[in-house]
Design an enzyme around this catalytic site. Structure first.
Site, PDB file in Angstrom:
ATOM      1  N   LYS A  53       0.837  -1.208   0.000  1.00 56.00           N
ATOM      2  CA  LYS A  53       0.000   0.000   0.000  1.00 56.00           C
ATOM      3  C   LYS A  53       0.872   1.259   0.000  1.00 56.00           C
ATOM      4  O   LYS A  53       0.605   2.228  -0.701  1.00 56.00           O
ATOM      5  CB  LYS A  53      -0.956  -0.010   1.206  1.00 56.00           C
ATOM      6  CG  LYS A  53      -2.029  -1.075   1.066  1.00 56.00           C
ATOM      7  CD  LYS A  53      -2.919  -1.251   2.284  1.00 56.00           C
ATOM      8  CE  LYS A  53      -3.839  -2.456   2.016  1.00 56.00           C
ATOM      9  NZ  LYS A  53      -4.874  -2.659   3.045  1.00 56.00           N
ATOM     10  N   GLN A  97      -5.289  -1.723   9.318  1.00 48.66           N
ATOM     11  CA  GLN A  97      -5.177  -3.055   8.713  1.00 48.66           C
ATOM     12  C   GLN A  97      -5.777  -4.123   9.636  1.00 48.66           C
ATOM     13  O   GLN A  97      -5.462  -4.179  10.819  1.00 48.66           O
ATOM     14  CB  GLN A  97      -3.691  -3.358   8.422  1.00 48.66           C
ATOM     15  CG  GLN A  97      -3.446  -4.599   7.586  1.00 48.66           C
ATOM     16  CD  GLN A  97      -3.875  -4.477   6.129  1.00 48.66           C
ATOM     17  OE1 GLN A  97      -4.022  -3.387   5.583  1.00 48.66           O
ATOM     18  NE2 GLN A  97      -4.085  -5.606   5.482  1.00 48.66           N
ATOM     19  N   ASP A 120     -11.725   2.304   3.461  1.00 44.03           N
ATOM     20  CA  ASP A 120     -12.087   0.882   3.396  1.00 44.03           C
ATOM     21  C   ASP A 120     -13.596   0.704   3.182  1.00 44.03           C
ATOM     22  O   ASP A 120     -14.041  -0.385   2.826  1.00 44.03           O
ATOM     23  CB  ASP A 120     -11.747   0.190   4.730  1.00 44.03           C
ATOM     24  CG  ASP A 120     -10.351  -0.413   4.752  1.00 44.03           C
ATOM     25  OD1 ASP A 120      -9.887  -0.874   3.691  1.00 44.03           O
ATOM     26  OD2 ASP A 120      -9.744  -0.425   5.837  1.00 44.03           O
TER      27      ASP A 120
HETATM   28  N1  L34 Z   1      -8.481  -2.609   6.840  1.00 45.28           N
HETATM   29  N2  L34 Z   1      -7.672  -4.695   6.299  1.00 45.28           N
HETATM   30  C1  L34 Z   1      -8.191  -3.525   5.897  1.00 45.28           C
HETATM   31  N3  L34 Z   1      -8.406  -3.226   4.586  1.00 45.28           N
HETATM   32  C2  L34 Z   1      -8.102  -4.132   3.626  1.00 45.28           C
HETATM   33  O1  L34 Z   1      -8.376  -3.868   2.344  1.00 45.28           O
HETATM   34  C3  L34 Z   1      -7.539  -5.353   4.000  1.00 45.28           C
HETATM   35  N4  L34 Z   1      -7.131  -6.314   3.088  1.00 45.28           N
HETATM   36  C4  L34 Z   1      -7.326  -7.724   3.421  1.00 45.28           C
HETATM   37  C5  L34 Z   1      -6.694  -7.944   4.803  1.00 45.28           C
HETATM   38  N5  L34 Z   1      -6.916  -6.861   5.743  1.00 45.28           N
HETATM   39  C6  L34 Z   1      -7.357  -5.628   5.363  1.00 45.28           C
HETATM   40  C7  L34 Z   1      -6.045  -6.193   2.289  1.00 45.28           C
HETATM   41  O2  L34 Z   1      -5.459  -5.145   2.107  1.00 45.28           O
HETATM   42  C8  L34 Z   1      -6.582  -8.420   2.313  1.00 45.28           C
HETATM   43  N6  L34 Z   1      -5.745  -7.387   1.723  1.00 45.28           N
HETATM   44  C9  L34 Z   1      -4.737  -7.608   0.764  1.00 45.28           C
HETATM   45  C10 L34 Z   1      -4.079  -6.576   0.117  1.00 45.28           C
HETATM   46  C11 L34 Z   1      -3.082  -6.812  -0.789  1.00 45.28           C
HETATM   47  C12 L34 Z   1      -2.726  -8.093  -1.122  1.00 45.28           C
HETATM   48  C13 L34 Z   1      -3.360  -9.134  -0.498  1.00 45.28           C
HETATM   49  C14 L34 Z   1      -4.352  -8.901   0.432  1.00 45.28           C
HETATM   50  C15 L34 Z   1      -1.627  -8.315  -2.102  1.00 45.28           C
HETATM   51  O3  L34 Z   1      -0.843  -7.434  -2.358  1.00 45.28           O
HETATM   52  N7  L34 Z   1      -1.520  -9.536  -2.669  1.00 45.28           N
HETATM   53  C16 L34 Z   1      -0.517  -9.904  -3.629  1.00 45.28           C
HETATM   54  C17 L34 Z   1       0.494 -10.892  -3.042  1.00 45.28           C
HETATM   55  C18 L34 Z   1       1.092 -10.468  -1.766  1.00 45.28           C
HETATM   56  C19 L34 Z   1       2.036 -11.530  -1.186  1.00 45.28           C
HETATM   57  O4  L34 Z   1       3.069 -11.785  -1.835  1.00 45.28           O
HETATM   58  O5  L34 Z   1       1.738 -12.093  -0.106  1.00 45.28           O
HETATM   59  C20 L34 Z   1      -1.196 -10.613  -4.799  1.00 45.28           C
HETATM   60  O6  L34 Z   1      -0.638 -10.605  -5.895  1.00 45.28           O
HETATM   61  O7  L34 Z   1      -2.276 -11.200  -4.598  1.00 45.28           O
END
Ligand code: L34
Length: 284
Positions: A53, A97, A120
């Site tokens: 982020k 988060q 959010d």
């Molecule tokens: N308050 N909490 C709040 N807002 C959110 O919108 C979230 N979420 C979820 C968990 N808690 C939260 C996220 O940000 C899930 N989430 C989230 C955000 C980004 C990624 C995964 C989950 C992400 O960047 N995923 C990458 C891989 C990351 C890795 O290597 O582990 C992807 O390509 O899917």
């Protein structure tokens, strides 16, 4: 064999449009959108997401304010920080988060964030506004899923949509957004009697449970679009979704990968919401 919906690419396009709009907004108003991200404790996955982020903020030209707090932080301390951020004119969006450590009441924290800075869209006021279709912000993950569906040229209108999972942050708002686009929506959960039948009925299947390989090929209708919101680690510690990707991709018409599917979209939509929050602030 399904066509892959590339979340990395689509999210890049969204971030690029936010970057360009931000540049124009800055030139016009002198305001730099600011996002405050709070992370309590040291959950390794949360650290990665929060890091992503921060990177995205830099890329689109936002200020980001990171507040990394120890796991022992009290609820009162966290609420105090949120009050400060609510009052800070340089902060247009606030995100705490999830998940939070067990001793902190998640609901109390969400309720404390100013609805105008609630990028959010978890605050009850914003949730209610989404329900009636009159909102400023959509929750990032479901909004990202809709963006992926649109990017593939899939129309929701009249389709059977099955959402597996009923969380407040994904399943429930996801169902609402599909309904807004005239989908016929079924929401499944742990007490659903016949999950397989509900999934087989879906033209658009969204899996948001958090259980690796829950959705197997025998549960997917030939030609369905399958969106995988899951974010799990398999036996080898490898990141994987809720969908048995290798087998389901043979049956689906469209499928999203994990990683590189919904995750990057969540972040792109957060950037869009933060710009919206800065614009709301500017309007007063
Ligand atoms: N308050 N909490 C709040 N807002 C959110 O919108 C979230 N979420 C979820 C968990 N808690 C939260 C996220 O940000 C899930 N989430 C989230 C955000 C980004 C990624 C995964 C989950 C992400 O960047 N995923 C990458 C891989 C990351 C890795 O290597 O582990 C992807 O390509 O899917």
């Amino acid at each position: 064999m399904a066509q892959l919906i590339n979340g990395k690419e689509v999210s890049q396009r969204v971030r690029e449009s936010v970057r360009a709009e931000t540049e124009a907004f800055k030139a016009e108003t002198g305001i730099t959108p600011g996002l405050a991200v709070i992370l309590v404790g040291d959950d390794p996955a949360s650290k990665i997401y929060v890091g992503n982020k921060k990177k995205a903020c830099a890329e689109v030209g936002f200020n980001s304010f990171e507040h990394i707090l120890p796991a022992e932080t009290t609820e009162a301390e966290l609420l105090e920080l949120i009050e400060k951020l609510n009052a800070d004119p340089a902060v247009h969006g606030i995100l705490c988060q999830l998940p939070l450590p067990r001793h902190i009441d998640e609901r109390a924290v969400i309720n404390a964030i100013s609805p105008k800075k609630d990028v959010d869209a978890f605050h009850p006021q914003n949730v209610g506004r989404i329900m009636i279709g009159s909102y400023d912000f959509l929750p990032c993950t479901p909004a990202g899923v809709m963006e992926l569906i649109h990017s593939a040229g899939i129309s929701v209108n009249g389709k059977n949509c099955t959402v597996v999972g009923r969380s407040n942050i994904v399943g429930k708002p996801m169902a609402m957004l599909l309904l807004h686009e005239n989908g016929t929506v079924t929401v499944c959960h742990s007490r659903t009697k016949d999950l397989k039948a509900a999934c087989l009925n879906a033209d658009i299947l969204v899996a948001a449970v958090g259980k690796a390989k829950l959705i197997t090929a025998d549960m997917v209708k030939e030609g369905a679009a399958v969106i995988d919101v899951g974010m799990n680690r398999d036996e080898n510690g490898k990141l994987c979704g809720d969908v048995d990707f290798e087998n389901v991709k043979e049956k689906a018409s469209y499928i999203t990968p994990v990683p590189g599917g919904v995750g990057p979209m969540t972040i792109a939509m957060l950037m869009r919401n933060t710009l919206t929050a800065a614009k709301l602030f500017n309007r007063g």
